[in-house]
Design a protein around this motif. Structure first.
Motif, mmCIF file in Angstrom:
data_model
loop_
_atom_site.group_PDB
_atom_site.id
_atom_site.type_symbol
_atom_site.label_atom_id
_atom_site.label_comp_id
_atom_site.label_asym_id
_atom_site.label_seq_id
_atom_site.Cartn_x
_atom_site.Cartn_y
_atom_site.Cartn_z
ATOM 1 N N ILE A 51 39.559 19.361 25.495
ATOM 2 C CA ILE A 51 39.626 18.690 26.597
ATOM 3 C C ILE A 51 41.137 19.453 27.319
ATOM 4 O O ILE A 51 42.009 19.487 26.766
ATOM 5 C CB ILE A 51 39.881 17.283 26.700
ATOM 6 N N LEU A 52 40.802 19.680 28.623
ATOM 7 C CA LEU A 52 42.188 20.118 29.422
ATOM 8 C C LEU A 52 41.934 18.927 30.470
ATOM 9 O O LEU A 52 41.054 18.876 31.496
ATOM 10 C CB LEU A 52 41.828 21.680 29.862
ATOM 11 N N ALA A 53 43.050 18.298 30.701
ATOM 12 C CA ALA A 53 42.993 17.149 31.645
ATOM 13 C C ALA A 53 43.820 17.669 32.997
ATOM 14 O O ALA A 53 44.610 18.536 32.792
ATOM 15 C CB ALA A 53 43.726 16.133 30.919
ATOM 16 N N ALA A 54 43.699 16.841 33.833
ATOM 17 C CA ALA A 54 44.444 17.149 35.166
ATOM 18 C C ALA A 54 45.768 16.632 34.796
ATOM 19 O O ALA A 54 46.033 15.863 34.049
ATOM 20 C CB ALA A 54 43.901 16.469 36.240
ATOM 21 N N ASP A 55 46.847 17.428 35.512
ATOM 22 C CA ASP A 55 48.045 17.102 35.315
ATOM 23 C C ASP A 55 48.972 17.233 36.223
ATOM 24 O O ASP A 55 49.130 18.503 37.142
ATOM 25 C CB ASP A 55 48.575 18.148 34.053
ATOM 26 N N PRO A 261 39.021 13.248 36.099
ATOM 27 C CA PRO A 261 38.211 14.469 35.830
ATOM 28 C C PRO A 261 39.145 15.275 35.039
ATOM 29 O O PRO A 261 40.117 15.400 34.597
ATOM 30 C CB PRO A 261 38.291 15.030 37.220
ATOM 31 N N ALA A 262 38.385 15.963 34.221
ATOM 32 C CA ALA A 262 38.839 17.085 32.952
ATOM 33 C C ALA A 262 37.763 18.103 33.011
ATOM 34 O O ALA A 262 36.820 18.082 33.330
ATOM 35 C CB ALA A 262 39.066 16.312 31.841
ATOM 36 N N LEU A 263 38.184 19.261 32.232
ATOM 37 C CA LEU A 263 37.119 20.181 31.826
ATOM 38 C C LEU A 263 37.081 20.109 30.150
ATOM 39 O O LEU A 263 37.981 19.777 29.502
ATOM 40 C CB LEU A 263 38.095 21.456 31.906
ATOM 41 N N GLU A 264 35.762 20.187 29.924
ATOM 42 C CA GLU A 264 35.319 20.082 28.654
ATOM 43 C C GLU A 264 35.308 21.524 28.245
ATOM 44 O O GLU A 264 34.399 22.228 28.845
ATOM 45 C CB GLU A 264 34.272 19.401 28.296
ATOM 46 N N LEU A 265 36.156 22.172 26.960
ATOM 47 C CA LEU A 265 35.763 23.401 26.481
ATOM 48 C C LEU A 265 34.722 23.447 25.361
ATOM 49 O O LEU A 265 35.384 22.962 24.441
ATOM 50 C CB LEU A 265 37.034 24.246 26.418
ATOM 51 N N HIS A 266 33.567 24.133 25.702
ATOM 52 C CA HIS A 266 32.577 24.204 24.420
ATOM 53 C C HIS A 266 32.736 25.787 23.940
ATOM 54 O O HIS A 266 32.748 26.565 24.765
ATOM 55 C CB HIS A 266 31.191 23.813 24.931
ATOM 56 N N LEU A 267 32.623 25.769 22.891
ATOM 57 C CA LEU A 267 32.201 27.079 22.107
ATOM 58 C C LEU A 267 30.748 26.891 22.179
ATOM 59 O O LEU A 267 29.897 26.136 21.776
ATOM 60 C CB LEU A 267 32.699 27.006 20.638
ATOM 61 N N ALA A 268 30.198 28.083 22.742
ATOM 62 C CA ALA A 268 28.766 28.227 22.899
ATOM 63 C C ALA A 268 28.268 29.661 22.499
ATOM 64 O O ALA A 268 28.968 30.553 22.578
ATOM 65 C CB ALA A 268 28.398 28.021 24.078
ATOM 66 N N TRP A 269 27.041 29.647 21.962
ATOM 67 C CA TRP A 269 26.283 30.988 21.786
ATOM 68 C C TRP A 269 25.578 31.340 23.278
ATOM 69 O O TRP A 269 24.898 30.409 23.915
ATOM 70 C CB TRP A 269 25.036 30.841 20.835
#
Length: 300
Positions: A51-55, A261-269
């Motif tokens: 998670i990258l949260a708003a700051d 609000p936040a960004l979810e960082l997923h590792l993906a193929w």
């Protein structure tokens, strides 16, 4: 020392107060409830997705860089920039700027016209000077191209590469449009800030990723939904054999809406579909196997 909830014999809590305390304790329990145990956990109990949260501090630094970039010439009529949610990076230069920002002039060779080397160095120094506004350090960027645009201006396109795997879903792009006299007439960034922390978090899931073969297998005979070039929603069923090929692992950020609000960082193929229909790229979470998104291949 007496406990907060110690009762004097002659003091009796009312029923309403007891109810209030019970509600408060339940609320506290809800906020501290452990995360879903079915989700992956990385080294050091790192939760997934990352998670990258708003700051607010990130936004303050971006606004300070904006003020510094505009300088005294725009001090009296400084428009408020539009910053992207969560990342607080600049969406675009406002249309009502009283004066355009100026890139520094770099002289490497004593010639009348600026060389390409000097132009690249001017761009590098400018980007470095407004780093918090763009959410990136110049050392994380790779120059993709510098092309001509209308009116004799030029546009420099950069890609951010802070992780071992490339960014997707529209993130990691930076553009600077500038005139021959080095005035910046266009500026935008979809870079990801706080990359040092995020890089460590991504590394904590090493060894838990699905193989390319298993990621492809999750799509077999599943329906993929995507938007075509005309903006229409389409569906496609993945064939059992020969339709899907895993290309590479990527970092796939997804905006999470809501009160926080936040960004979810997923590792993906990143998986290519092309044998049985229009070329598509499908993104499958490399830890959970869930389908994240699909797009036409020429839009990747």
């Amino acid at each position: 020392m007496r406990s907060l909830f110690h009762l004097h014999p002659r003091r009796i809590l009312s029923a309403s107060l007891l109810a209030s305390l019970a509600a408060l304790l339940c609320a506290c329990a809800a906020t501290t409830r452990p995360a879903d145990p079915s989700r992956p956990r990385g080294a050091g109990d790192q939760p997934y997705p990352i998670i990258l949260a708003a700051d607010p501090e990130r936004e303050e630094l971006a606004l300070a860089a904006w003020t510094n970039m505009l300088g005294a010439a725009n001090a009296e009529a400084r428009p408020t920039p539009e910053l992207r949610p969560v990342t607080a990076t600049l969406t675009a230069l406002p249309a009502n700027l009283p004066a355009f920002p100026q890139m520094p002039r770099v002289i490497i060779k004593d010639e009348q016209e600026q060389s390409e080397e000097e132009t690249r160095e001017s761009l590098r120094r400018f980007i470095e000077s407004v780093g918090p506004l763009l959410g990136v350090a110049s050392g994380e960027l790779s120059l993709v191209e510098i092309t001509g645009v209308a009116g004799g201006a030029r546009r420099a396109r950069y890609r951010q590469a802070p992780f071992r795997f490339p960014l997707r879903n529209g993130y990691g792009d930076l553009e600077v449009t500038f005139t021959p006299d080095l005035r910046v007439t266009g500026l935008s960034s979809t870079a990801i800030p706080d990359t040092e922390r995020l890089r460590a978090a991504i590394a904590s899931f090493r060894g838990q990723r699905l193989t390319a073969e298993k990621a492809v297998a999750t799509l077999t005979e599943r329906v993929v939904t995507y938007t075509d070039a005309a903006g229409n929603q389409q569906t496609r069923t993945v064939a059992a054999t020969g339709d899907a090929t895993a290309r590479e692992l990527v970092v796939f950020p997804i905006r999470r809406e809501g009160e926080e609000p936040a960004l979810e960082l997923h590792l993906a193929w990143e998986i290519y579909l092309g044998a049985q229909g229009p070329p598509l790229l499908v993104y499958v979470d490399a830890l959970t196997g869930e389908q994240l998104a699909a797009t036409t291949a020429n839009g990747a």
